[in-house]
Design a protein around this motif. Structure first.
Motif, PDB file in Angstrom:
ATOM      1  N   GLU A  99      69.041  70.470  36.930  1.00  0.00           N
ATOM      2  CA  GLU A  99      68.623  70.767  38.429  1.00  0.00           C
ATOM      3  C   GLU A  99      67.041  70.482  38.502  1.00  0.00           C
ATOM      4  O   GLU A  99      66.352  70.676  39.689  1.00  0.00           O
ATOM      5  CB  GLU A  99      68.861  72.100  38.727  1.00  0.00           C
ATOM      6  CG  GLU A  99      70.328  72.529  38.811  1.00  0.00           C
ATOM      7  CD  GLU A  99      70.901  73.722  39.125  1.00  0.00           C
ATOM      8  OE1 GLU A  99      69.760  74.718  39.318  1.00  0.00           O
ATOM      9  OE2 GLU A  99      71.972  74.163  39.116  1.00  0.00           O
ATOM     10  N   ALA A 100      66.378  70.317  37.376  1.00  0.00           N
ATOM     11  CA  ALA A 100      64.903  70.264  37.414  1.00  0.00           C
ATOM     12  C   ALA A 100      64.346  68.786  37.887  1.00  0.00           C
ATOM     13  O   ALA A 100      65.143  67.842  37.981  1.00  0.00           O
ATOM     14  CB  ALA A 100      64.396  70.252  35.834  1.00  0.00           C
ATOM     15  N   ASP A 101      63.118  68.925  37.907  1.00  0.00           N
ATOM     16  CA  ASP A 101      62.523  67.663  38.584  1.00  0.00           C
ATOM     17  C   ASP A 101      62.610  66.785  37.643  1.00  0.00           C
ATOM     18  O   ASP A 101      62.330  66.859  36.314  1.00  0.00           O
ATOM     19  CB  ASP A 101      60.732  67.874  38.918  1.00  0.00           C
ATOM     20  CG  ASP A 101      60.331  66.847  39.489  1.00  0.00           C
ATOM     21  OD1 ASP A 101      60.668  66.501  40.371  1.00  0.00           O
ATOM     22  OD2 ASP A 101      59.198  66.526  38.717  1.00  0.00           O
ATOM     23  N   PRO A 102      62.807  65.288  37.996  1.00  0.00           N
ATOM     24  CA  PRO A 102      62.717  64.245  37.085  1.00  0.00           C
ATOM     25  C   PRO A 102      61.572  63.999  36.100  1.00  0.00           C
ATOM     26  O   PRO A 102      61.782  63.766  34.937  1.00  0.00           O
ATOM     27  CB  PRO A 102      62.660  62.900  37.919  1.00  0.00           C
ATOM     28  CG  PRO A 102      63.250  63.471  39.108  1.00  0.00           C
ATOM     29  CD  PRO A 102      62.736  64.736  39.423  1.00  0.00           C
ATOM     30  N   ALA A 103      60.275  64.355  36.646  1.00  0.00           N
ATOM     31  CA  ALA A 103      59.159  64.384  35.719  1.00  0.00           C
ATOM     32  C   ALA A 103      59.387  65.531  34.774  1.00  0.00           C
ATOM     33  O   ALA A 103      58.925  65.402  33.294  1.00  0.00           O
ATOM     34  CB  ALA A 103      57.959  64.812  36.154  1.00  0.00           C
ATOM     35  N   VAL A 104      60.019  66.848  34.953  1.00  0.00           N
ATOM     36  CA  VAL A 104      60.014  67.866  34.121  1.00  0.00           C
ATOM     37  C   VAL A 104      61.345  67.426  33.225  1.00  0.00           C
ATOM     38  O   VAL A 104      61.132  67.751  31.680  1.00  0.00           O
ATOM     39  CB  VAL A 104      60.614  69.064  34.607  1.00  0.00           C
ATOM     40  CG1 VAL A 104      61.074  70.285  33.652  1.00  0.00           C
ATOM     41  CG2 VAL A 104      59.469  69.480  35.655  1.00  0.00           C
ATOM     42  N   LYS A 105      62.186  66.708  33.417  1.00  0.00           N
ATOM     43  CA  LYS A 105      63.454  66.227  32.589  1.00  0.00           C
ATOM     44  C   LYS A 105      62.803  65.113  31.465  1.00  0.00           C
ATOM     45  O   LYS A 105      63.012  65.321  30.628  1.00  0.00           O
ATOM     46  CB  LYS A 105      64.553  65.545  33.423  1.00  0.00           C
ATOM     47  CG  LYS A 105      65.307  66.430  34.196  1.00  0.00           C
ATOM     48  CD  LYS A 105      66.365  65.837  34.725  1.00  0.00           C
ATOM     49  CE  LYS A 105      67.148  66.392  35.996  1.00  0.00           C
ATOM     50  NZ  LYS A 105      68.043  65.620  36.719  1.00  0.00           N
TER      51      LYS A 105
END
Length: 130
Positions: free
Chosen positions: A6-12
């Motif tokens: 569920e995290a932001d793509p940048a965080v992933k």
């Protein structure tokens, strides 16, 4: 990491970069190869197209190890082929494979000489020592 889906793509991307860096460094340590963490992280970022700012230069050895790890991660559900295994070994043991290739070339040359001698009906019983 449990809710990473569920995290932001940048965080992933960053989490993947950190996990892969740790995996490559620790796996290489098992083989008694101590790798520079910054070089490994830069190589992974470069190969995955992740922007991390200033990249630390990585040598071909580190790039090969990273390439093998990324290939194993991306293709974990596919059988291991000779090509994939060879590419991975080249990453871990570039000097060994270069030397093996040199031995192979020398063996082929020697085999050609032995065949030429055999056609001339000269028997070769012992090879001279180098």
């Amino acid at each position: 990491m449990g809710r990473l889906t569920e995290a932001d793509p940048a965080v992933k991307q960053y989490a993947s970069l950190v996990a892969l860096t740790e995996d490559v460094v620790k796996t290489s340590a098992i083989e008694r190869q101590l790798l520079d963490v910054a070089s490994v992280r830069s190589s992974i970022a470069r190969q995955l197209g992740i922007e991390i700012g200033a990249l630390t230069p990585a040598d071909r050895h580190i790039d090969g190890i990273v390439q093998m790890a990324l290939g194993a991660t991306a293709h974990h559900d596919q059988p291991v082929t000779t090509e994939r295994l060879s590419a991975g070994l080249l990453g871990y043991f570039p000097r060994f494979l270069r030397e093996a290739a040199q031995v192979d070339r020398r063996t082929k040359r020697l085999n050609r000489r032995v065949k030429a001698i055999d056609r001339g009906r000269i028997l070769l019983t012992e090879l001279p020592a180098k």
